[in-house]
Design a protein around this motif. Structure first.
Motif, PDB file in Angstrom:
ATOM      1  N   LYS A   1      19.547  59.793  18.412  1.00 44.01           N
ATOM      2  CA  LYS A   1      19.240  58.427  18.858  1.00 44.01           C
ATOM      3  C   LYS A   1      19.070  57.432  17.700  1.00 44.01           C
ATOM      4  N   PRO A   2      18.241  57.723  16.677  1.00 44.53           N
ATOM      5  CA  PRO A   2      18.124  56.743  15.596  1.00 44.53           C
ATOM      6  C   PRO A   2      19.431  56.561  14.813  1.00 44.53           C
ATOM      7  N   LEU A   3      20.202  57.632  14.687  1.00 47.92           N
ATOM      8  CA  LEU A   3      21.511  57.518  14.029  1.00 47.92           C
ATOM      9  C   LEU A   3      22.441  56.617  14.841  1.00 47.92           C
ATOM     10  N   THR A   4      22.363  56.729  16.160  1.00 49.11           N
ATOM     11  CA  THR A   4      23.184  55.899  17.039  1.00 49.11           C
ATOM     12  C   THR A   4      22.811  54.426  16.884  1.00 49.11           C
ATOM     13  N   GLU A   5      21.516  54.153  16.857  1.00 49.81           N
ATOM     14  CA  GLU A   5      21.067  52.765  16.697  1.00 49.81           C
ATOM     15  C   GLU A   5      21.526  52.192  15.357  1.00 49.81           C
ATOM     16  N   GLU A   6      21.424  52.990  14.290  1.00 48.50           N
ATOM     17  CA  GLU A   6      21.887  52.542  12.970  1.00 48.50           C
ATOM     18  C   GLU A   6      23.389  52.267  12.982  1.00 48.50           C
ATOM     19  N   ARG A   7      24.158  53.163  13.612  1.00 42.55           N
ATOM     20  CA  ARG A   7      25.612  53.005  13.654  1.00 42.55           C
ATOM     21  C   ARG A   7      26.002  51.775  14.440  1.00 42.55           C
ATOM     22  N   ILE A   8      25.333  51.530  15.562  1.00 44.18           N
ATOM     23  CA  ILE A   8      25.629  50.342  16.365  1.00 44.18           C
ATOM     24  C   ILE A   8      25.360  49.080  15.551  1.00 44.18           C
ATOM     25  N   ASN A   9      24.231  49.044  14.847  1.00 48.90           N
ATOM     26  CA  ASN A   9      23.917  47.874  14.013  1.00 48.90           C
ATOM     27  C   ASN A   9      24.969  47.671  12.927  1.00 48.90           C
ATOM     28  N   MET A  10      25.405  48.764  12.300  1.00 41.20           N
ATOM     29  CA  MET A  10      26.428  48.668  11.271  1.00 41.20           C
ATOM     30  C   MET A  10      27.741  48.147  11.860  1.00 41.20           C
TER      31      MET A  10
ATOM     32  N   ALA B   1      39.518  45.090  17.319  1.00 39.42           N
ATOM     33  CA  ALA B   1      39.810  46.026  18.416  1.00 39.42           C
ATOM     34  C   ALA B   1      39.287  47.425  18.105  1.00 39.42           C
ATOM     35  N   ASP B   2      39.444  47.863  16.863  1.00 39.20           N
ATOM     36  CA  ASP B   2      38.957  49.190  16.470  1.00 39.20           C
ATOM     37  C   ASP B   2      37.436  49.259  16.595  1.00 39.20           C
ATOM     38  N   ILE B   3      36.747  48.229  16.141  1.00 38.71           N
ATOM     39  CA  ILE B   3      35.282  48.211  16.224  1.00 38.71           C
ATOM     40  C   ILE B   3      34.830  48.163  17.683  1.00 38.71           C
ATOM     41  N   GLN B   4      35.526  47.394  18.518  1.00 38.08           N
ATOM     42  CA  GLN B   4      35.188  47.347  19.942  1.00 38.08           C
ATOM     43  C   GLN B   4      35.345  48.726  20.578  1.00 38.08           C
ATOM     44  N   LYS B   5      36.411  49.426  20.227  1.00 39.35           N
ATOM     45  CA  LYS B   5      36.635  50.776  20.757  1.00 39.35           C
ATOM     46  C   LYS B   5      35.507  51.709  20.344  1.00 39.35           C
ATOM     47  N   ARG B   6      35.095  51.635  19.100  1.00 40.42           N
ATOM     48  CA  ARG B   6      34.031  52.495  18.596  1.00 40.42           C
ATOM     49  C   ARG B   6      32.692  52.188  19.269  1.00 40.42           C
ATOM     50  N   LEU B   7      32.406  50.895  19.463  1.00 40.95           N
ATOM     51  CA  LEU B   7      31.178  50.516  20.164  1.00 40.95           C
ATOM     52  C   LEU B   7      31.196  50.996  21.615  1.00 40.95           C
ATOM     53  N   LYS B   8      32.345  50.911  22.246  1.00 39.13           N
ATOM     54  CA  LYS B   8      32.466  51.378  23.630  1.00 39.13           C
ATOM     55  C   LYS B   8      32.215  52.885  23.719  1.00 39.13           C
ATOM     56  N   GLN B   9      32.741  53.639  22.756  1.00 38.38           N
ATOM     57  CA  GLN B   9      32.507  55.087  22.739  1.00 38.38           C
ATOM     58  C   GLN B   9      31.014  55.392  22.622  1.00 38.38           C
ATOM     59  N   LEU B  10      30.331  54.660  21.753  1.00 38.18           N
ATOM     60  CA  LEU B  10      28.893  54.883  21.601  1.00 38.18           C
ATOM     61  C   LEU B  10      28.124  54.457  22.838  1.00 38.18           C
ATOM     62  N   SER B  11      28.547  53.380  23.471  1.00 41.21           N
ATOM     63  CA  SER B  11      27.823  52.896  24.644  1.00 41.21           C
ATOM     64  C   SER B  11      27.919  53.890  25.803  1.00 41.21           C
ATOM     65  N   ARG B  12      29.016  54.621  25.909  1.00 42.50           N
ATOM     66  CA  ARG B  12      29.113  55.653  26.965  1.00 42.50           C
ATOM     67  C   ARG B  12      28.024  56.694  26.767  1.00 42.50           C
ATOM     68  N   GLY B  13      27.771  57.081  25.529  1.00 45.58           N
ATOM     69  CA  GLY B  13      26.749  58.067  25.236  1.00 45.58           C
ATOM     70  C   GLY B  13      25.342  57.544  25.496  1.00 45.58           C
ATOM     71  N   ILE B  14      25.117  56.283  25.182  1.00 42.12           N
ATOM     72  CA  ILE B  14      23.788  55.690  25.371  1.00 42.12           C
ATOM     73  C   ILE B  14      23.480  55.510  26.839  1.00 42.12           C
ATOM     74  N   LEU B  15      24.466  55.101  27.619  1.00 43.58           N
ATOM     75  CA  LEU B  15      24.238  54.861  29.043  1.00 43.58           C
ATOM     76  C   LEU B  15      23.873  56.132  29.786  1.00 43.58           C
ATOM     77  N   GLN B  16      24.252  57.291  29.249  1.00 46.32           N
ATOM     78  CA  GLN B  16      23.980  58.554  29.914  1.00 46.32           C
ATOM     79  C   GLN B  16      22.609  59.138  29.543  1.00 46.32           C
ATOM     80  N   THR B  17      21.965  58.592  28.487  1.00 44.96           N
ATOM     81  CA  THR B  17      20.686  59.168  28.059  1.00 44.96           C
ATOM     82  C   THR B  17      19.516  58.477  28.699  1.00 44.96           C
TER      83      THR B  17
END
Length: 125
Positions: free
Chosen positions: A82-91, A109-125
């Motif tokens: 979780k804290p790694l995810t928050e750091e990565r999202i901020n970066m 577009a690449d950054i949007q794709k990466r943020l979307k991938q992370l958001s799928r993981g966050i929405l499930q936790t």
């Protein structure tokens, strides 16, 4: 959850795929949040792929965080991730601002794709 190798068509090794194993029934399956990217990668390989190896964490941001968490702390526990995810999202949000200011649409577009991938993981936790 563990990082495992998935073999496709007996020829392609896809390393660092997040796999969830049920502690009760011992059934294993690909972590649902990364399935779209895994099936997309497999779709790109075609029906008769050449023998090769892929690092899934180079395709999926959540898998990359899990690899990072495991290398740093030998754990893929959500409390570690979780804290790694928050750091990565901020970066990524900082990079997104830079990409937008430079007008680099491919980078945006690449950054949007990466943020979307992370958001799928966050929405499930």
């Amino acid at each position: 959850m563990k990082l495992r190798t998935v073999i496709y068509s007996g020829k392609v090794e896809i390393d660092n795929v997040p796999i969830y194993t049920c502690p009760t029934c011992n059934r294993s399956e690909v972590f649902s949040e990364v399935k779209p990217d895994l099936t997309g990668l497999i779709g790109q390989l075609g029906a008769k792929p050449e023998k090769q190896t892929y690092l899934f964490n180079e395709v999926n941001e959540l898998a990359d965080l899990l690899v990072e968490a495991y290398q740093a702390r030998k754990s893929t526990d959500p409390a570690v991730v979780k804290p790694l995810t928050e750091e990565r999202i901020n970066m990524l949000l900082d990079l997104y601002a830079v990409a937008r200011s430079t007008g680099d649409e491919a980078w945006v577009a690449d950054i949007q794709k990466r943020l979307k991938q992370l958001s799928r993981g966050i929405l499930q936790t």
